[in-house]
Design a protein around this motif. Structure first.
Motif, PDB file in Angstrom:
ATOM      1  N   ARG A  60      -3.735  -4.965  -6.350  1.00 24.89           N
ATOM      2  CA  ARG A  60      -2.482  -4.651  -5.644  1.00 24.89           C
ATOM      3  C   ARG A  60      -1.438  -5.735  -5.862  1.00 24.89           C
ATOM      4  N   ARG A  84       0.547   4.611  -2.389  1.00 26.70           N
ATOM      5  CA  ARG A  84       0.219   5.915  -1.822  1.00 26.70           C
ATOM      6  C   ARG A  84       1.333   6.940  -1.957  1.00 26.70           C
ATOM      7  N   ARG A  85       2.601   6.488  -1.882  1.00 27.87           N
ATOM      8  CA  ARG A  85       3.700   7.443  -1.833  1.00 27.87           C
ATOM      9  C   ARG A  85       4.717   7.277  -2.943  1.00 27.87           C
ATOM     10  N   ARG A 114       0.825  -1.202   0.000  1.00 27.13           N
ATOM     11  CA  ARG A 114       0.000   0.000   0.000  1.00 27.13           C
ATOM     12  C   ARG A 114       0.867   1.263   0.000  1.00 27.13           C
ATOM     13  N   GLN A 115       2.018   1.209   0.696  1.00 25.03           N
ATOM     14  CA  GLN A 115       2.904   2.370   0.760  1.00 25.03           C
ATOM     15  C   GLN A 115       3.392   2.786  -0.619  1.00 25.03           C
TER      16      GLN A 115
END
Length: 330
Positions: A295, A103-104, A99-100
């Protein structure tokens, strides 16, 4: 066929496998001992280390005033990292996307790719723009370290706040594994590229085609070996983080240093502005739908990435006479 060239290629392959094994093993153990995720290690330590061949090649080229080599080396490596490395890694083992990253780090990779397109559009990366890029990689690394510390503190409190700290000698040994792995990867990639170039010349393949194909992959061989081995060993966060982190480091650190070092600024070839940099941006953008769907990067998506890279390589070979060399032997 030339025996020494074949031996050099074989030695390079062996060194790549051995170096990747040491690097992945040391990095994953450090992450476990410090309570830091392997993703953070992959995005920082591993990514910076496997980008060292690009840094060496581009910096030397910049000092010599050859901007086409410096810029083309980074752009070609970034394209190969996503299309070739993620593609072949996903074919071996479907890759989970943290997820990181969504998101980033993925937005950062796309953002710095767009930034390169903007600052290169005038045909030059000036010293001040090099400073800007270097400031970007400094901020990115500092943020990653801060995130790692926060993650470590959270993991300690979630498990046992009185747990003893990691043994320093254990960390030292694993740090040596990482350093040795990086050194062997760089040496192995150099051997393999030199052997392949010599063999290709003896077989009558033009140096232009060699520069656009064999050497382009050659400077990305540390990433290839590390990501594939990480995927096989189940360290999928390192596999994906290595590629995303390497692309960020390549643009911000490698081109930043090259732009600062080049006398009068780093020249950007017209062919790169017209075709290769826009294609690199498109490739970075393609990661968004691929990473978001489930994902993960499936085997089918890995195959599509490889097909895209084959098409791009075919374009380079077909247009070699007008495109001009973008990379050179390190």
């Amino acid at each position: 066929m030339d025996g020494p060239s074949l031996l050099l290629i074989a030695a390079g392959l062996v060194a790549l496998v051995a170096g990747a094994e040491l690097l992945v093993r040391g990095a994953s153990r450090i992450a476990a001992r410090l309570g830091i995720s392997s993703l953070v290690i992959g995005l920082t330590v591993v990514a910076l280390g496997t980008s060292s061949p690009e840094l060496a090649v581009s910096l030397i080229a910049a000092l010599r005033g050859d901007g086409s080599i410096a810029v083309g080396n980074v752009v070609g490596s970034n394209i190969a990292n996503i299309l070739f490395i993620l593609g072949i890694s996903a074919l071996i083992v479907p890759l989970a996307v943290a997820r990181q990253i969504l998101r980033r780090d993925l937005p950062i990779m796309l953002g710095v790719s767009l930034l390169l397109g903007l600052i290169a559009i005038d045909g030059r990366i000036t010293a001040w723009e090099g400073v800007l890029l270097l400031a970007g990689i400094t901020s990115y690394t500092a943020f990653a370290v801060r995130l790692a510390r926060r993650e470590r503190a959270s993991n300690r409190s979630a498990t046992n706040s009185s747990a003893p700290p990691a043994r320093s000698h254990g960390l030292a040994v694993n740090a040596l594994l990482v350093a040795a792995g990086l050194a062997i990867l760089v040496l192995g990639s150099r051997w393999l590229v030199q052997g392949a170039v010599t063999l290709a010349r003896e077989l009558g393949v033009s140096e232009l085609v060699i520069g656009l194909t064999i050497v382009a992959i050659g400077t990305s061989l540390p990433e290839v070996a590390t990501s594939i081995l990480a995927a096989i060993r189940g360290e999928r966060d390192i596999a994906v983080g290595n590629v995303v982190g390497s692309n960020i480091f390549n643009i911000l650190a490698v081109l930043g240093a090259a732009g600062l070092a080049a006398p009068g600024g780093l020249s950007v070839p017209a062919a790169a502005i017209r075709a290769d940099i826009p294609f690199m941006i498109v490739v970075a953008a393609i990661c968004i739908p691929i990473f978001i769907t489930g994902r993960k990067i499936s085997r089918a998506e890995g195959a599509l990435l490889l097909l895209a890279y084959a098409g791009y390589t075919g374009y380079l070979i077909h247009g070699a006479s007008t495109h001009g060399p973008l990379v050179a032997v390190p």
